[in-house]
Motif scaffolding. Sequence first.
Motif, PDB file in Angstrom:
ATOM      1  N   GLU A 167       0.920  -1.382   0.050  1.00  0.00           N
ATOM      2  CA  GLU A 167      -0.122   0.016   0.036  1.00  0.00           C
ATOM      3  C   GLU A 167       0.892   1.285   0.070  1.00  0.00           C
ATOM      4  OE1 GLU A 167      -2.601   2.061   3.471  1.00  0.00           O
ATOM      5  OE2 GLU A 167      -3.179   0.071   2.858  1.00  0.00           O
ATOM      6  N   THR A 224      -4.942  -2.268  -5.039  1.00  0.00           N
ATOM      7  CA  THR A 224      -5.018  -1.136  -4.133  1.00  0.00           C
ATOM      8  C   THR A 224      -5.705  -0.229  -4.350  1.00  0.00           C
ATOM      9  OG1 THR A 224      -2.856  -1.781  -3.560  1.00  0.00           O
ATOM     10  CG2 THR A 224      -3.352   0.272  -2.961  1.00  0.00           C
ATOM     11  N   THR A 247      -6.750   4.440   2.131  1.00  0.00           N
ATOM     12  CA  THR A 247      -6.058   3.686   1.094  1.00  0.00           C
ATOM     13  C   THR A 247      -6.020   2.168   1.700  1.00  0.00           C
ATOM     14  OG1 THR A 247      -4.399   5.400   0.520  1.00  0.00           O
ATOM     15  CG2 THR A 247      -3.988   3.173  -0.400  1.00  0.00           C
ATOM     16  N   THR A 249      -5.144  -2.148   0.699  1.00  0.00           N
ATOM     17  CA  THR A 249      -4.477  -3.219  -0.172  1.00  0.00           C
ATOM     18  C   THR A 249      -4.951  -4.304   0.315  1.00  0.00           C
ATOM     19  OG1 THR A 249      -2.700  -1.945  -0.705  1.00  0.00           O
ATOM     20  CG2 THR A 249      -2.403  -4.081  -0.896  1.00  0.00           C
ATOM     21  N   ALA A 256      -9.979  -4.854  -0.477  1.00  0.00           N
ATOM     22  CA  ALA A 256      -9.161  -3.601  -0.537  1.00  0.00           C
ATOM     23  C   ALA A 256      -9.753  -2.002  -0.635  1.00  0.00           C
ATOM     24  CB  ALA A 256      -8.170  -3.696  -1.900  1.00  0.00           C
TER      25      ALA A 256
END
Length: 385
Positions: A167, A224, A247, A249, A256
């Motif tokens: 990430e 991601t 964010t 991942t 995600a």
Amino acid sequence: MIARLRAAMPALGITRVGRLTGLDRIGIPVWMAVRPNAANLSVSQGKGTSDNAAYLSAVMESVELFFAERENVHGFRAARGALEAAGQLPFDASRFLRQGANLPEADRQIRWVEGYDLIRQRSVAVPEEAVAFRDAPAAFFWQGTHGLGAGGCLTEAIVQGICELIERDSTGLWSLRSQSERMLREVDPAQFADADVVDAIHRVRRAGPGLRLFDLTTNVGVPTYQAVLVPQARAGAMRFLDVASGTGTHPLASRALLRAITEAAQTRLTTIAGARDDLAPDDYERPLPDDLQFLLFPPDVRSGCDFGLRASLDGSFEWNAPALLDHLLAGLTHARIRSAVVVPFASEAIGVAVAKMLIPDLEQDAGSGNRKLGRRAIAAMLGKR
């Protein structure tokens, strides 16, 4: 797991776990755990699709920091030259040096811990400073939370640590893209039918903020995403903290994306609560940087960006930590990542595994505080993405 952690909280220095969810209109569960005597961050946040999941997420993050702050009981003192003479392979930690620092001299005694390189499949000696997270201004190596992971077993902790570093690499490369390139990576939420993702999107839209989703997936091949919550209207110029991003991942694209949306909600609540040690009063007045002004433009998802979906594991994939680890290592190897070292912490007493991952070939994100551009960043700037 929650009951086990609650019993261990006094020993971990966790004095309070609080629910932040109600401070915002969105309703995605967000909790915080407080360790007043922490060497660095005393407040940790966690998010999830339920209160139990968010509670566990906050406590586990606090647990990671607790063990990273302490001297590793498996450590030993030695000089790099003596290790090499004895046939012990020292880990090349030069990528993790503080800005302006040099590697310790070959005859200088420092503390080391034993790590294991999952790609090269061999043991390595790692400078303890490179895996610690303490208030150590004289340290040779930069210390941070990057690559820390916790889980019910060591493999789960490793998976968590690798996902975080992928990430960070993805956001680091993302920061090198132009605004036009970023806009071409916008994702249509309608591509996702996962019930938890649909619910999270509905909660955000019902509360009012605009939701922007971007695909940050790289050639590592692990989905991601970045989710950005943008106020629909505001009197005056937009400030940096008016915009909340997250964010996520994970080998499964829907997981995600869910991580990204829930983290964006967590970021927004962190700003509202104001309890984080690293939030200063001046941060609330910072203007939105020029490189984020594109977020104020109307969304454009006509590009049909689907890098993450194409890289995603099939929904029928057998969900267990060893299989996920194999998948992640295959992605790293495919991207010509040469080393992925794990250093476990002595956390067995509380029934939780904590580990630190070091993957030198992956990039650091723009906000790491010790960013050094590597070969992947240079390739990205040359257009070889």
